[in-house]
Design an enzyme around this catalytic site. Sequence first.
Site, PDB file in Angstrom:
ATOM      1  N   TYR A  22       1.352   0.302  12.182  1.00 44.03           N
ATOM      2  CA  TYR A  22       2.310  -0.801  12.271  1.00 44.03           C
ATOM      3  C   TYR A  22       3.126  -0.826  13.562  1.00 44.03           C
ATOM      4  O   TYR A  22       3.964  -1.708  13.740  1.00 44.03           O
ATOM      5  CB  TYR A  22       3.248  -0.764  11.055  1.00 44.03           C
ATOM      6  CG  TYR A  22       2.514  -0.898   9.735  1.00 44.03           C
ATOM      7  CD1 TYR A  22       1.846  -2.070   9.402  1.00 44.03           C
ATOM      8  CD2 TYR A  22       2.467   0.161   8.831  1.00 44.03           C
ATOM      9  CE1 TYR A  22       1.154  -2.195   8.206  1.00 44.03           C
ATOM     10  CE2 TYR A  22       1.782   0.045   7.627  1.00 44.03           C
ATOM     11  CZ  TYR A  22       1.125  -1.130   7.319  1.00 44.03           C
ATOM     12  OH  TYR A  22       0.438  -1.253   6.142  1.00 44.03           O
ATOM     13  N   HIS A  98       0.014 -10.739   8.463  1.00 44.35           N
ATOM     14  CA  HIS A  98      -0.048  -9.285   8.337  1.00 44.35           C
ATOM     15  C   HIS A  98      -0.099  -8.681   9.724  1.00 44.35           C
ATOM     16  O   HIS A  98      -0.749  -9.233  10.629  1.00 44.35           O
ATOM     17  CB  HIS A  98      -1.274  -8.848   7.532  1.00 44.35           C
ATOM     18  CG  HIS A  98      -1.271  -9.413   6.158  1.00 44.35           C
ATOM     19  ND1 HIS A  98      -0.462  -8.906   5.166  1.00 44.35           N
ATOM     20  CD2 HIS A  98      -1.915 -10.473   5.622  1.00 44.35           C
ATOM     21  CE1 HIS A  98      -0.632  -9.635   4.077  1.00 44.35           C
ATOM     22  NE2 HIS A  98      -1.507 -10.595   4.327  1.00 44.35           N
TER      23      HIS A  98
HETATM   24  C1  DQA Z   1       0.716  -5.455   5.589  1.00 47.51           C
HETATM   25  C2  DQA Z   1      -0.634  -5.046   4.996  1.00 47.51           C
HETATM   26  C3  DQA Z   1      -0.482  -4.669   3.540  1.00 47.51           C
HETATM   27  O1  DQA Z   1      -1.742  -4.271   3.005  1.00 47.51           O
HETATM   28  C4  DQA Z   1       0.470  -3.487   3.399  1.00 47.51           C
HETATM   29  O2  DQA Z   1       0.650  -3.184   2.045  1.00 47.51           O
HETATM   30  C5  DQA Z   1       1.773  -3.737   4.079  1.00 47.51           C
HETATM   31  C6  DQA Z   1       1.769  -4.383   5.385  1.00 47.51           C
HETATM   32  C7  DQA Z   1       0.624  -5.732   7.107  1.00 47.51           C
HETATM   33  O3  DQA Z   1       1.517  -6.367   7.610  1.00 47.51           O
HETATM   34  O4  DQA Z   1      -0.317  -5.284   7.758  1.00 47.51           O
HETATM   35  O5  DQA Z   1       2.820  -3.329   3.602  1.00 47.51           O
HETATM   36  O6  DQA Z   1       1.149  -6.652   4.951  1.00 47.51           O
END
Ligand code: DQA
Length: 141
Positions: A22, A98
Amino acid sequence: MKIAIINGANLNLLGKREPHIYGSQTFEAYFQTLQAEFPAIQFSYFQSNTEGELIDELHRKGFDDTTGIILNAGAYTHTSIAIADAIAGITTPVIEVHISNVYAREEFRHKSYLSRHCKGVICGFGLESYRLAVLYLSKPA
Ligand code: DQA
């Protein structure tokens, strides 16, 4: 123009949560650069780890003069029929975003209950996924 950004579960930990997936920037810092880049847009930002609070915010932004909602529901994306129903029930268009490319990850992340009710889905571009959604919403109709 008003754009609402809504972040769900665990996204308050951005910057320190699994940075190899992330990134290492906090959402607050990214949000500031976004606001600086689009000074004509009135942004709101809401984050909660609680499903019901996310639904309440969707309801608040779903019937007012908000142009669009950018929603990253986190893991609720893959589990929440209640958030899917909220998106289906409001009139403001929602873009699902995402940070990571969920299709390159575990199979349980490949299913989204939300996508069918959203205007579109953007994933895999890091925090820039949000910026791409803003670019779409801010283009002249
Ligand atoms: C997410 C992807 C989801 O699978 C995960 O549970 C997240 C972050 C993303 O931004 O990549 O919490 O939404």
